[in-house]
Scaffold this active site. Structure first.
Site, PDB file in Angstrom:
ATOM      1  N   CYS A 101      -3.983  -2.014  -2.090  1.00  0.00           N
ATOM      2  CA  CYS A 101      -4.490   0.147  -2.008  1.00  0.00           C
ATOM      3  C   CYS A 101      -5.322  -0.428  -3.388  1.00  0.00           C
ATOM      4  O   CYS A 101      -4.994  -0.570  -4.356  1.00  0.00           O
ATOM      5  CB  CYS A 101      -2.923   0.702  -2.409  1.00  0.00           C
ATOM      6  SG  CYS A 101      -3.433   2.186  -2.811  1.00  0.00           S
TER       7      CYS A 101
ATOM      8  N   GLU B 146      -2.549   8.960   7.937  1.00  0.00           N
ATOM      9  CA  GLU B 146      -0.719   8.595   7.552  1.00  0.00           C
ATOM     10  C   GLU B 146      -0.360   9.210   8.587  1.00  0.00           C
ATOM     11  O   GLU B 146       0.343   8.544   9.615  1.00  0.00           O
ATOM     12  CB  GLU B 146      -0.528   9.174   6.324  1.00  0.00           C
ATOM     13  CG  GLU B 146      -0.060   8.299   5.672  1.00  0.00           C
ATOM     14  CD  GLU B 146      -0.007   6.543   5.576  1.00  0.00           C
ATOM     15  OE1 GLU B 146       1.269   6.555   6.052  1.00  0.00           O
ATOM     16  OE2 GLU B 146      -0.926   5.846   4.884  1.00  0.00           O
TER      17      GLU B 146
ATOM     18  N   CYS C 184     -10.416   3.250  -0.125  1.00  0.00           N
ATOM     19  CA  CYS C 184      -9.827   3.445   0.386  1.00  0.00           C
ATOM     20  C   CYS C 184      -9.480   2.442   1.568  1.00  0.00           C
ATOM     21  O   CYS C 184     -10.025   2.899   2.415  1.00  0.00           O
ATOM     22  CB  CYS C 184      -9.607   4.833   0.295  1.00  0.00           C
ATOM     23  SG  CYS C 184      -7.807   5.123   0.873  1.00  0.00           S
TER      24      CYS C 184
ATOM     25  N   ASP D  15       0.846  -1.410   0.220  1.00  0.00           N
ATOM     26  CA  ASP D  15       0.266   0.113  -0.201  1.00  0.00           C
ATOM     27  C   ASP D  15       1.102   0.879   0.025  1.00  0.00           C
ATOM     28  O   ASP D  15       2.410   1.284   0.454  1.00  0.00           O
ATOM     29  CB  ASP D  15      -1.268   0.108   1.062  1.00  0.00           C
ATOM     30  CG  ASP D  15      -1.854   1.590   1.477  1.00  0.00           C
ATOM     31  OD1 ASP D  15      -2.619   1.638   0.478  1.00  0.00           O
ATOM     32  OD2 ASP D  15      -1.988   1.759   2.691  1.00  0.00           O
ATOM     33  N   SER D  16       0.345   2.613  -0.027  1.00  0.00           N
ATOM     34  CA  SER D  16       0.866   3.718  -0.236  1.00  0.00           C
ATOM     35  C   SER D  16       1.465   3.630   0.984  1.00  0.00           C
ATOM     36  O   SER D  16       2.389   5.235   1.155  1.00  0.00           O
ATOM     37  CB  SER D  16       0.117   4.539  -0.680  1.00  0.00           C
ATOM     38  OG  SER D  16      -1.240   5.411  -0.168  1.00  0.00           O
TER      39      SER D  16
ATOM     40  N   HIS E 242      -7.388   2.608   3.694  1.00  0.00           N
ATOM     41  CA  HIS E 242      -7.113   3.741   4.868  1.00  0.00           C
ATOM     42  C   HIS E 242      -8.005   3.831   5.799  1.00  0.00           C
ATOM     43  O   HIS E 242      -8.339   3.870   6.780  1.00  0.00           O
ATOM     44  CB  HIS E 242      -6.235   4.975   4.258  1.00  0.00           C
ATOM     45  CG  HIS E 242      -4.688   4.941   4.380  1.00  0.00           C
ATOM     46  ND1 HIS E 242      -4.345   4.544   3.159  1.00  0.00           N
ATOM     47  CD2 HIS E 242      -3.710   5.175   4.973  1.00  0.00           C
ATOM     48  CE1 HIS E 242      -3.267   5.259   2.706  1.00  0.00           C
ATOM     49  NE2 HIS E 242      -2.682   5.492   4.282  1.00  0.00           N
TER      50      HIS E 242
HETATM   51  N1  DGL Z   1      -5.017   3.168   0.518  1.00  0.00           N
HETATM   52  C1  DGL Z   1      -4.660   3.504  -0.619  1.00  0.00           C
HETATM   53  C2  DGL Z   1      -6.039   3.431  -1.362  1.00  0.00           C
HETATM   54  O1  DGL Z   1      -6.759   2.925  -1.018  1.00  0.00           O
HETATM   55  C3  DGL Z   1      -4.786   5.446  -0.642  1.00  0.00           C
HETATM   56  C4  DGL Z   1      -4.168   5.753  -1.237  1.00  0.00           C
HETATM   57  C5  DGL Z   1      -3.066   7.150  -1.396  1.00  0.00           C
HETATM   58  O2  DGL Z   1      -2.094   6.833  -0.861  1.00  0.00           O
HETATM   59  O3  DGL Z   1      -3.878   8.258  -1.431  1.00  0.00           O
HETATM   60  O4  DGL Z   1      -6.336   4.222  -2.231  1.00  0.00           O
END
Ligand code: DGL
Length: 265
Positions: A70, A150, A181, A7-8, A183
């Site tokens: 992600c 984050e 997302c 993931d990011s 997150h």
């Molecule tokens: N968790 C990522 C998603 O599901 C976040 C992406 C991001 O870094 O903007 O899209």
């Protein structure tokens, strides 16, 4: 067996949590690209480039399956990764989430909260409409949520007002809301306190897909599924290790050890 998840940043932990609950015979490598977060405001080319590097890292570490934990990376790079890395199954989060939402929604009106990239890509709308054209899908891009999660959601006093403003942009009559997302499950409680809809977290169904793929692999190759008492997870994080540890531990409710900075350029 080994599962590679990326993931990011911390968002993919929502997928890791479900995988750990359902699969007890595989270790995990988790890659959080927090240095390059958020992906959701980058171009498709930039996201694909980052994902290819992570894919190489995971393949070099001999994973048996890659989970794109992600939505943004799934929307931008699932097909690119499938073309490049043909030796392992690659699983994204969008189709599992779309299938769950279709099962849940009674009035066939589904809302999706996601990053701006995912919303603009129309991926949820396209996947859901392909599965069943009778469903209406409304997508809202929330540019600030991922960076706030984050950094630690509680550290921003405007968090709840902002979340409400994104939710209010969706039509009132949706009966199902996809957390589009990875997150967002980290703030699921906050979301549930603001909406009275069925909430879909694609992580649950994604974990079932991973289990299915690993079972298939075990049957095909004869690799033994050895049950572990404790799953080992190695975390490779490109940004602040301390921040990742702090936010991750709060969400998973356990102490995170084995956190490293990956050696890639
Ligand atoms: N968790 C990522 C998603 O599901 C976040 C992406 C991001 O870094 O903007 O899209």
């Amino acid at each position: 067996m080994k599962i590679g998840i990326f993931d990011s940043g911390v968002g993919g932990l929502s997928v890791l949590k479900e995988i750990k609950e359902k699969i007890n015979f595989a270790d995990i490598i988790y890659y959080g690209d927090s240095f390059n977060s958020p992906y959701g405001s980058k171009s498709i080319k930039e996201i694909q480039k980052l994902c290819l590097k992570i894919g190489e890292f995971l393949i070099d570490n001999r994973v048996d399956v890659i989970v794109i934990a992600c939505n943004t990376a799934t929307a931008a790079a699932l097909e690119t990764l499938k073309e490049r890395f043909t030796s392992v199954p690659i699983i994204g989060v969008v189709t599992p989430g779309a299938k769950m939402a279709i099962k849940q929604s009674k009035n066939k009106k589904i809302g999706v909260l996601s990053t701006p990239f995912t919303a603009k890509s129309d991926i949820y709308k396209n996947v859901i409409k392909n599965l069943n054209s009778k469903y209406e899908v409304y997508q809202e891009g929330c540019d600030l949520l991922c960076p706030m999660i984050e950094r630690g959601w509680e550290s921003n006093e405007k968090n709840k007002g902002l979340l409400k403003s994104y939710i209010d942009r969706l039509p009132q009559d949706i009966d199902t809301l996809i957390l589009g997302c990875t997150h967002y499950p980290l703030i699921r409680g906050e979301i549930e306190s603001l909406v009275n809809k069925k909430i879909v977290d694609p992580a649950e169904e994604t974990a079932m897909h991973v289990l299915f793929e690993l079972n298939k692999l075990a049957l095909k190759t004869g690799i033994k599924k050895i049950r572990r008492d404790k799953i080992n997870v190695d975390y490779f994080i490109t940004g602040s290790l301390e921040k990742f540890k702090e936010v991750g531990e709060k969400f998973l409710g356990e102490c995170l050890v084995n956190i490293y900075q990956p050696l890639i350029d």
